[in-house]
Write a protein that holds these residues in place. Sequence first.
Motif, PDB file in Angstrom:
ATOM      1  N   PRO A 126       0.825  -1.219   0.000  1.00  0.00           N
ATOM      2  CA  PRO A 126       0.000   0.000   0.000  1.00  0.00           C
ATOM      3  C   PRO A 126       0.849   1.254   0.000  1.00  0.00           C
ATOM      4  CG  PRO A 126       0.066  -0.970   2.186  1.00  0.00           C
ATOM      5  CD  PRO A 126       0.800  -1.924   1.290  1.00  0.00           C
ATOM      6  N   ASP A 127       0.177   2.381  -0.238  1.00  0.00           N
ATOM      7  CA  ASP A 127       0.872   3.664  -0.264  1.00  0.00           C
ATOM      8  C   ASP A 127       1.413   4.038   1.112  1.00  0.00           C
ATOM      9  OD1 ASP A 127       0.273   3.889  -2.925  1.00  0.00           O
ATOM     10  OD2 ASP A 127      -1.548   5.061  -2.590  1.00  0.00           O
ATOM     11  N   ARG A 128       0.693   3.628   2.158  1.00  0.00           N
ATOM     12  CA  ARG A 128       1.107   3.900   3.526  1.00  0.00           C
ATOM     13  C   ARG A 128       1.208   2.587   4.276  1.00  0.00           C
ATOM     14  NH1 ARG A 128      -3.374   7.570   5.755  1.00  0.00           N
ATOM     15  NH2 ARG A 128      -4.599   6.208   4.405  1.00  0.00           N
ATOM     16  N   PRO A 129       2.087   2.507   5.272  1.00  0.00           N
ATOM     17  CA  PRO A 129       2.267   1.237   5.987  1.00  0.00           C
ATOM     18  C   PRO A 129       0.960   0.707   6.557  1.00  0.00           C
ATOM     19  CG  PRO A 129       3.997   2.790   6.588  1.00  0.00           C
ATOM     20  CD  PRO A 129       3.019   3.549   5.757  1.00  0.00           C
ATOM     21  N   ALA A 130       0.703  -0.562   6.309  1.00  0.00           N
ATOM     22  CA  ALA A 130      -0.448  -1.287   6.871  1.00  0.00           C
ATOM     23  C   ALA A 130      -1.783  -0.667   6.497  1.00  0.00           C
ATOM     24  CB  ALA A 130      -0.324  -1.401   8.386  1.00  0.00           C
ATOM     25  N   ALA A 131      -1.846   0.041   5.371  1.00  0.00           N
ATOM     26  CA  ALA A 131      -3.103   0.682   4.975  1.00  0.00           C
ATOM     27  C   ALA A 131      -4.067  -0.289   4.306  1.00  0.00           C
ATOM     28  CB  ALA A 131      -2.829   1.855   4.045  1.00  0.00           C
ATOM     29  N   LEU A 132      -3.571  -1.452   3.858  1.00  0.00           N
ATOM     30  CA  LEU A 132      -4.428  -2.497   3.302  1.00  0.00           C
ATOM     31  C   LEU A 132      -4.302  -3.725   4.190  1.00  0.00           C
ATOM     32  CD1 LEU A 132      -3.697  -2.203  -0.533  1.00  0.00           C
ATOM     33  CD2 LEU A 132      -5.773  -1.478   0.670  1.00  0.00           C
ATOM     34  N   ARG A 133      -5.422  -4.164   4.761  1.00  0.00           N
ATOM     35  CA  ARG A 133      -5.413  -5.264   5.725  1.00  0.00           C
ATOM     36  C   ARG A 133      -6.410  -6.334   5.270  1.00  0.00           C
ATOM     37  NH1 ARG A 133      -5.617  -1.470  11.254  1.00  0.00           N
ATOM     38  NH2 ARG A 133      -3.924  -0.071  10.618  1.00  0.00           N
ATOM     39  N   GLN A 145      -8.158 -18.919  -6.055  1.00  0.00           N
ATOM     40  CA  GLN A 145      -8.299 -17.599  -5.442  1.00  0.00           C
ATOM     41  C   GLN A 145      -8.513 -17.744  -3.941  1.00  0.00           C
ATOM     42  OE1 GLN A 145      -8.768 -14.640  -7.450  1.00  0.00           O
ATOM     43  NE2 GLN A 145      -8.622 -15.708  -9.412  1.00  0.00           N
ATOM     44  N   ILE A 146      -8.174 -16.669  -3.245  1.00  0.00           N
ATOM     45  CA  ILE A 146      -8.554 -16.507  -1.847  1.00  0.00           C
ATOM     46  C   ILE A 146      -9.636 -15.438  -1.800  1.00  0.00           C
ATOM     47  CG2 ILE A 146      -7.809 -15.604   0.384  1.00  0.00           C
ATOM     48  CD1 ILE A 146      -6.902 -18.400  -0.019  1.00  0.00           C
ATOM     49  N   LEU A 147     -10.718 -15.714  -1.112  1.00  0.00           N
ATOM     50  CA  LEU A 147     -11.733 -14.708  -0.844  1.00  0.00           C
ATOM     51  C   LEU A 147     -11.574 -14.274   0.607  1.00  0.00           C
ATOM     52  CD1 LEU A 147     -12.957 -16.757  -3.078  1.00  0.00           C
ATOM     53  CD2 LEU A 147     -15.103 -15.591  -2.594  1.00  0.00           C
ATOM     54  N   CYS A 148     -11.615 -12.973   0.853  1.00  0.00           N
ATOM     55  CA  CYS A 148     -11.396 -12.493   2.214  1.00  0.00           C
ATOM     56  C   CYS A 148     -11.987 -11.106   2.388  1.00  0.00           C
ATOM     57  CB  CYS A 148      -9.903 -12.477   2.546  1.00  0.00           C
ATOM     58  SG  CYS A 148      -8.918 -11.401   1.479  1.00  0.00           S
ATOM     59  N   VAL A 149     -11.950 -10.626   3.618  1.00  0.00           N
ATOM     60  CA  VAL A 149     -12.342  -9.257   3.926  1.00  0.00           C
ATOM     61  C   VAL A 149     -11.107  -8.370   3.807  1.00  0.00           C
ATOM     62  CG1 VAL A 149     -13.238  -7.701   5.697  1.00  0.00           C
ATOM     63  CG2 VAL A 149     -14.179 -10.012   5.480  1.00  0.00           C
ATOM     64  N   ARG A 150     -11.259  -7.266   3.078  1.00  0.00           N
ATOM     65  CA  ARG A 150     -10.163  -6.288   2.979  1.00  0.00           C
ATOM     66  C   ARG A 150     -10.596  -4.991   3.643  1.00  0.00           C
ATOM     67  NH1 ARG A 150      -8.398  -4.030  -2.783  1.00  0.00           N
ATOM     68  NH2 ARG A 150     -10.304  -2.810  -2.466  1.00  0.00           N
ATOM     69  N   GLU A 151      -9.671  -4.434   4.414  1.00  0.00           N
ATOM     70  CA  GLU A 151      -9.895  -3.145   5.070  1.00  0.00           C
ATOM     71  C   GLU A 151      -8.887  -2.158   4.512  1.00  0.00           C
ATOM     72  OE1 GLU A 151     -10.946  -2.708   9.480  1.00  0.00           O
ATOM     73  OE2 GLU A 151      -8.814  -2.203   9.422  1.00  0.00           O
TER      74      GLU A 151
END
Length: 720
Positions: A126-133, A145-151
């Motif tokens: 991501p553009d900033r540390p830990a901005a995509l979880r 594929q993996i299906l998951c929740v993204r924050e």
Amino acid sequence: MSELSSPHGSWPSPISAGDVARGVHRMSFPSVVGDEIWWEEERPAEGGRSTVMRRNPDGAVVELLPAPWSAGTRVHEYGGRSYLPVPRRDDKALTRMGIVFANAEDQRLYLLERDAAAPTPLTPEPDRPAALRYADPTLSADGRQILCVREEHVADGVRRAVVTVPLSGRGAEDPAAVRVLASGADFYASPVPSPDGRRLAYVRWNHPRMPWDGTELRLGRLEDATLTGEVTLKGGVDESVVSPTWVDADTLYLASDWPGFWNLYQAGVTGQAMALYPAEEEFHAPPGHLGHRSYAVLDSGKVVVLHGNTDLAPSVYDPDTLELTPVTTGFTSWAQVDSDGVGVVAVAASPTRPQCLVRLHPESGRVEVLRESLDALPDAAHLPVPEHMTLPGRYGRPVHANVYRPTHPGVTAEGPAPFVVWVHGGPVAHASHALDLAKAYFTSRGIGVVDVNYGGSTGYGRSYRTRVHKEWGVVDVEDAAAAARALVDQGVADPKRLAIRGPSAGGFTALLSLTGDTFACGVSYYGVADLLGLAETTHDFESRFLDSLVGTLPGFTERYRERSPINRIDEIDVPVLLLQGTDDRVVTPDQAFTMATALGKRGVPYALLEFEGEAHGFRSAASRVRALEAELAFYARVFGFDADVAPLTLETEPPAPRPEPEAPESAEGAEEPGGAPAADEAGAAGDARSPEAEAAPDTADAPVADTAAPSPAEGGGTAG
């Protein structure tokens, strides 16, 4: 051993704070495929790092993630399941299982192939540390594929979605390869594709509701990595639906609290959902941590389900006969069931047995212990056995509590004992009967513990849970005091030596309880002192939680002020111990510092201990040792006994003022140090644990016997 007479609190104990903090390797989220089993395991001696373990068919246990790798997701800050075994093909076309995991430091997803030297990234930087979880992963029907929740943390807030991540690794370089399937709601959980890959079910909800208040089970058709024709199968603003699981291509099982308790339901892709076994007990743990499941469907069609109140136990449900057959085991607290249709694994504990990874054989009822979380178990004679009591509360309402009397095989003492009321976090969480060495640390020295499941706790249905609605800071305080007074009336507890302690929301209750005349002192682990400050600074997941607990702002501003301990300082005249992590983003460090300053200005004795680098819950063994020993020294100072720890200095002057901190980018987007925040008496509302048991993502949720040091409860909230 001959009996000795010794004052309460001074009993010689073989259980040290180091035993509590370093000896426990908490396990969570077991998975099984054939004869192989995986799970997450905490490493408190390594700063709270979490690794993924595998048990081979021959019984050999292999650690898959060496330091500095650490599995952990910070979605919702409390996290949840952060890894998944995935099938891979080698040159001989044999299926060999690798793992996908979220790395705690950067929150990216990685794939670790079988016997590979190092993991490879699956998601973009991501553009900033830990901005995509990422959290709550599941495998697509085609295995690609993996299906998951993204924050996604952006400048103006937080966005969440259900996404697909290719196992090929294309997403690491091409963000467009990570496809969004569902978006627009505030929160998502439990994405599960149908066995034929044609449909996707998931759970969603929106502010201001929490997942135990109201959620929707959504269903859509999967076509070319897009989701169309979505409908709501079940749920709404006053119904909590959790853990959808496909039985076949057209049928789902789920848990819903529509009848007042989380019961199992069957739902087709069309038509009305049907209750499978209506009962006034919980058939699922509270939804505090993503990926937590309390039931599993077998290939035979039968269902292994955990059910009960605060402590869940296994039974086998037969949909053909509609019978629920209990499985008798030596464990009393079960959590986190997983199955590949044949094998069943879970984590389980009892009052005298630590958290264990177990394999359950449903047909025979045999339980096979595969791994224990404790390196060494103290003599059982030093372990307290909980007594469940239903005590009288205000207006005659029942208050559920677990009482742990002082326990020592060779020591006696005259008169009633000092007692500490333990208030779990949450407040929508609960205390279980599972072994907790932190309790034994105190009871083996002659200090009793009463763990209170006050109004608002989970495990006793929606009506008990909603007692705290608009009444947080009232019902919980009344119930905690009622439990203490009931033990005094029974001659068990010394009325002059009563203390109260709690983490997070429990810390709030503890501080507010000191405005009365029941307790001689109180301990707050990263507790809330200022409700208005909390509303302004806490993280997105709980940013509207206070709407239901206290009231909506700005209309209830005055109530927020009245219920805040910081505004009731003039009513607190007893010593206070404040323990706080410096990197806490749930209850920010200024809360404890402001409380200490206000106490010091009035000359009320206090101690403020800050833990550098710790978040909402203490993960490192060193922090846990320091916290437990300080708590014991605090009781020794107030209650007047000699303790086997260094004395604690209490201050009566305010701490030195601190420079104004630079304004953070935002509570959600600011960079955080490596390592996931501890999350999870239960929190969360999940696995209800003591503060010591809530130091890692669970982790609800979970009622499992973890005995490390304070942290949020599996399922829990400001409550964490």
